[in-house]
Design a protein around this motif. Structure first.
Motif, PDB file in Angstrom:
ATOM      1  N   GLN A 114      -0.227   2.140 -16.838  1.00 47.29           N
ATOM      2  CA  GLN A 114       0.643   1.802 -17.218  1.00 47.29           C
ATOM      3  C   GLN A 114       1.378   1.980 -19.123  1.00 47.29           C
ATOM      4  O   GLN A 114       1.873   1.908 -19.901  1.00 47.29           O
ATOM      5  CB  GLN A 114       1.243   0.352 -17.166  1.00 47.29           C
ATOM      6  CG  GLN A 114       0.958  -0.147 -15.824  1.00 47.29           C
ATOM      7  CD  GLN A 114       2.617   0.213 -15.228  1.00 47.29           C
ATOM      8  OE1 GLN A 114       3.290   0.238 -15.926  1.00 47.29           O
ATOM      9  NE2 GLN A 114       2.104   0.800 -13.989  1.00 47.29           N
ATOM     10  N   ALA A 115      -0.146   1.942 -19.520  1.00 49.89           N
ATOM     11  CA  ALA A 115      -0.459   1.710 -21.035  1.00 49.89           C
ATOM     12  C   ALA A 115       0.370   3.782 -21.812  1.00 49.89           C
ATOM     13  O   ALA A 115       1.053   3.477 -22.608  1.00 49.89           O
ATOM     14  CB  ALA A 115      -2.170   1.692 -21.513  1.00 49.89           C
ATOM     15  N   ARG A 116      -0.202   4.382 -20.568  1.00 50.54           N
ATOM     16  CA  ARG A 116       0.037   5.920 -20.788  1.00 50.54           C
ATOM     17  C   ARG A 116       1.894   5.775 -20.397  1.00 50.54           C
ATOM     18  O   ARG A 116       2.944   6.947 -21.363  1.00 50.54           O
ATOM     19  CB  ARG A 116      -0.084   6.903 -19.492  1.00 50.54           C
ATOM     20  CG  ARG A 116      -1.322   7.154 -19.412  1.00 50.54           C
ATOM     21  CD  ARG A 116      -1.798   8.289 -18.764  1.00 50.54           C
ATOM     22  NE  ARG A 116      -3.281   7.976 -18.674  1.00 50.54           N
ATOM     23  CZ  ARG A 116      -4.066   8.942 -18.215  1.00 50.54           C
ATOM     24  NH1 ARG A 116      -2.924  10.153 -16.967  1.00 50.54           N
ATOM     25  NH2 ARG A 116      -5.055   9.209 -17.699  1.00 50.54           N
ATOM     26  N   MET A 117       2.055   4.825 -19.766  1.00 46.90           N
ATOM     27  CA  MET A 117       4.106   4.910 -19.630  1.00 46.90           C
ATOM     28  C   MET A 117       4.715   4.434 -21.079  1.00 46.90           C
ATOM     29  O   MET A 117       5.432   4.814 -21.476  1.00 46.90           O
ATOM     30  CB  MET A 117       4.496   4.482 -18.520  1.00 46.90           C
ATOM     31  CG  MET A 117       4.275   5.372 -16.622  1.00 46.90           C
ATOM     32  SD  MET A 117       5.408   6.007 -17.251  1.00 46.90           S
ATOM     33  CE  MET A 117       6.657   5.691 -17.236  1.00 46.90           C
ATOM     34  N   ALA A 118       3.740   2.973 -21.141  1.00 42.39           N
ATOM     35  CA  ALA A 118       4.470   2.679 -22.400  1.00 42.39           C
ATOM     36  C   ALA A 118       4.843   3.618 -23.429  1.00 42.39           C
ATOM     37  O   ALA A 118       5.422   4.088 -24.783  1.00 42.39           O
ATOM     38  CB  ALA A 118       3.444   1.437 -22.991  1.00 42.39           C
TER      39      ALA A 118
END
Length: 148
Positions: A114-118
């Motif tokens: 999810q952090a990568r997507m952000a």
């Protein structure tokens, strides 16, 4: 141990306890927190980073993080606002940090994705395209965590 790909990354994460995964997940999300700046997310990360967090505290911060996630989703709107979308993924990453431990669930992996997507949404919003180095930073964070 040097981690240079997602296979090694995921394998190393799988060897951690739930408490360690929470702490590490919080570190991953702290890197992208500025894309959200929601105080509920900050409180969630502070709690998840603690080794002594209680189940009652997890319940409270999980509810707060989930509320932030739902609100951030509604802020994205029909027209894709990549900055708002980045904030939504930060909220989803925070929820991953404090969700209930279940067999087969890798809290740190979920938070990392999810952090990568952000970060990807941020680079699209700023016109930089979709290339970013978040995964490499996560590998570095994990290596440092393991070497403590």
């Amino acid at each position: 141990m040097t981690i240079s790909n997602d296979k090694d990354f995921k394998s190393a994460l799988a060897g951690l306890s739930t408490a360690q995964q929470r702490q590490l997940a919080a570190r991953f999300v702290q890197r992208v927190f500025a894309l959200s700046n929601d105080v509920r997310i900050k409180a969630t990360l502070d709690a998840a980073a603690r080794a002594d967090i209680t189940d009652a505290e997890l319940t409270v911060v999980s509810q707060a993080a989930n509320s932030a996630r739902v609100e951030s989703f509604t802020q994205c709107g029909k027209e894709t606002d990549w900055s708002a979308q980045a904030g939504h993924f930060v909220a989803k990453a925070a929820v991953a940090c404090v969700k209930a431990a279940e067999a087969g669930v890798d809290l740190a992996w979920d938070a990392a994705m999810q952090a990568r997507m952000a970060r990807t949404c941020e680079t699209v919003a700023t016109g930089e395209g979709t290339e970013n180095r978040e995964s490499e930073e996560q590998y570095r964070i994990l290596e440092a965590f393991l070497n403590q």
